[in-house]
Design a protein around this motif. Sequence first.
Motif, PDB file in Angstrom:
ATOM      1  N   LEU A 177      -6.608 -18.388  13.933  1.00  0.00           N
ATOM      2  CA  LEU A 177      -7.709 -17.872  13.008  1.00  0.00           C
ATOM      3  C   LEU A 177      -7.180 -18.227  11.556  1.00  0.00           C
ATOM      4  O   LEU A 177      -8.015 -18.420  10.727  1.00  0.00           O
ATOM      5  N   LYS A 178      -6.167 -18.251  11.437  1.00  0.00           N
ATOM      6  CA  LYS A 178      -5.362 -18.454  10.232  1.00  0.00           C
ATOM      7  C   LYS A 178      -5.270 -19.943   9.773  1.00  0.00           C
ATOM      8  O   LYS A 178      -4.785 -20.435   8.712  1.00  0.00           O
ATOM      9  N   SER A 179      -5.275 -20.646  10.832  1.00  0.00           N
ATOM     10  CA  SER A 179      -5.081 -22.343  10.689  1.00  0.00           C
ATOM     11  C   SER A 179      -6.536 -22.959  10.064  1.00  0.00           C
ATOM     12  O   SER A 179      -7.382 -22.124   9.678  1.00  0.00           O
ATOM     13  N   GLY A 193      -9.989 -28.710  17.021  1.00  0.00           N
ATOM     14  CA  GLY A 193      -8.422 -28.832  16.452  1.00  0.00           C
ATOM     15  C   GLY A 193      -7.404 -29.037  17.426  1.00  0.00           C
ATOM     16  O   GLY A 193      -7.509 -29.470  18.627  1.00  0.00           O
ATOM     17  N   PRO A 194      -6.026 -29.006  16.961  1.00  0.00           N
ATOM     18  CA  PRO A 194      -4.957 -29.130  17.819  1.00  0.00           C
ATOM     19  C   PRO A 194      -4.687 -28.206  19.004  1.00  0.00           C
ATOM     20  O   PRO A 194      -4.012 -28.640  19.975  1.00  0.00           O
ATOM     21  N   GLU A 195      -5.443 -27.172  19.028  1.00  0.00           N
ATOM     22  CA  GLU A 195      -5.069 -26.250  20.286  1.00  0.00           C
ATOM     23  C   GLU A 195      -5.745 -26.921  21.496  1.00  0.00           C
ATOM     24  O   GLU A 195      -5.195 -26.641  22.554  1.00  0.00           O
ATOM     25  N   ILE A 196      -6.793 -27.399  21.320  1.00  0.00           N
ATOM     26  CA  ILE A 196      -7.244 -27.999  22.469  1.00  0.00           C
ATOM     27  C   ILE A 196      -6.278 -29.113  23.005  1.00  0.00           C
ATOM     28  O   ILE A 196      -6.131 -29.367  24.304  1.00  0.00           O
ATOM     29  N   ASP A 216     -10.971 -23.513  19.211  1.00  0.00           N
ATOM     30  CA  ASP A 216      -9.518 -23.482  19.295  1.00  0.00           C
ATOM     31  C   ASP A 216      -9.192 -22.036  19.370  1.00  0.00           C
ATOM     32  O   ASP A 216      -8.011 -21.840  19.973  1.00  0.00           O
ATOM     33  N   ILE A 217     -10.022 -20.987  18.852  1.00  0.00           N
ATOM     34  CA  ILE A 217      -9.561 -19.713  19.039  1.00  0.00           C
ATOM     35  C   ILE A 217      -9.457 -19.545  20.574  1.00  0.00           C
ATOM     36  O   ILE A 217      -8.561 -18.785  20.868  1.00  0.00           O
ATOM     37  N   ASN A 218     -10.445 -19.747  21.552  1.00  0.00           N
ATOM     38  CA  ASN A 218     -10.222 -19.632  22.806  1.00  0.00           C
ATOM     39  C   ASN A 218      -9.284 -20.359  23.532  1.00  0.00           C
ATOM     40  O   ASN A 218      -8.266 -19.913  24.360  1.00  0.00           O
ATOM     41  N   ALA A 219      -8.857 -21.528  23.058  1.00  0.00           N
ATOM     42  CA  ALA A 219      -7.882 -22.427  23.459  1.00  0.00           C
ATOM     43  C   ALA A 219      -6.459 -21.875  23.129  1.00  0.00           C
ATOM     44  O   ALA A 219      -5.617 -22.131  23.999  1.00  0.00           O
TER      45      ALA A 219
END
Length: 388
Positions: A25-27, A33-36, A248-251
Amino acid sequence: MTERFLPYGRQCIDEADIEAVTRALKSDYLTCGPEIDAFEREFEQVTGAAHAIACSNGTAALHLALAGLGVGAGDICIVPTITFVATANAVRYCGGEVVFADVDPATGLMTRATLADAMARAGGPVRAILPVHLGGQSCDMAAIADLARESGAAIVEDSCHAIGTRRAGGQVGDGKFCDAATFSFHPVKTIAAGEGGAITTNDGDLAERLRRLRSHGITRDTSEFIGDPDEPWRQELHALGWNYRLPDINAALLRSQLSKLERFAARRRELAAIYDRGFSRFDEHVRPVTRLPDQDPCWHLYVLRIDFEALGTTRIAVMNALRERGIGTQVHYIPVHTQKYYDDPATLPGAAEYYRTCLAIPLFVGMSDDEAHRVIRAVGDVTGLKAL
């Protein structure tokens, strides 16, 4: 009642999960994004597959897999009738036709024999076969794949219940016996993303198609552009796809959960072992589903087969009595071919028998040993059976 209510399934969220979501959330990226990319690489390592493609949920994963394999109007696909409706519905989303397969009444799983029967009833070539790994147990994929390959059919393993399941020669999701495997990360599954899904495959071309299809069918590959590749804003639609992206939040939550998969799977196996010992002392009217050899399931569900009629009761009465004792249960599943939308007249006796007797009892990581014993005692109380 002072004891807490035990649902049949529940997510396990800790501070590390909360911190992971907070970090996302802070990203700069809430989606795309990169989390995926990070999750996909980690999921490849966990499953042993060459490629992992994250998407919005397990149903989207099924739809994407079939669409990516080219299933289209009129194509025949075989689905076991004991499954969640999404497995069959994904075929219909592609315009395909569903032929329902029967299952082994002792396990609820498609077998080589029930697949062969469905293929004989298909009335034409079969485009794809969708075995479902029910409750955590894997179908006998070596036998199913052998028959499927003889017919030229593609295989999509519905693995939404079976992340972490090990079987002879590998594990669910490694792509050894299929073209693609699909997963769900709904809160009652072993690892949770709120909502989320994934597809694994060893086919690089299929993986690329799936990534495009999950994002409207758009390409940003300049080598494929029909327009000016120097236009920095250019993106081109070369095929019809969908918005099946995972935020990304879910990832971020999913990556945190995935790091605990081995611990979660071990705890589920421990609880299942307590149940196994407890219910082994009941008579033949209350038994767990039959175990298949050469595999070590990560149990998503613990399913009892209860002969309600022989016990002089009904499933409704048993479920209500257990709920009064603070114990939730569920039925997985009403045979899909009997649902109003499908209304298939096929006679599938194995599925009918499995459905007549199945009942899922609580199984989740946050349960204590004492709570598992409490469930065993409660089942004995409401069925009138005490441990032998």
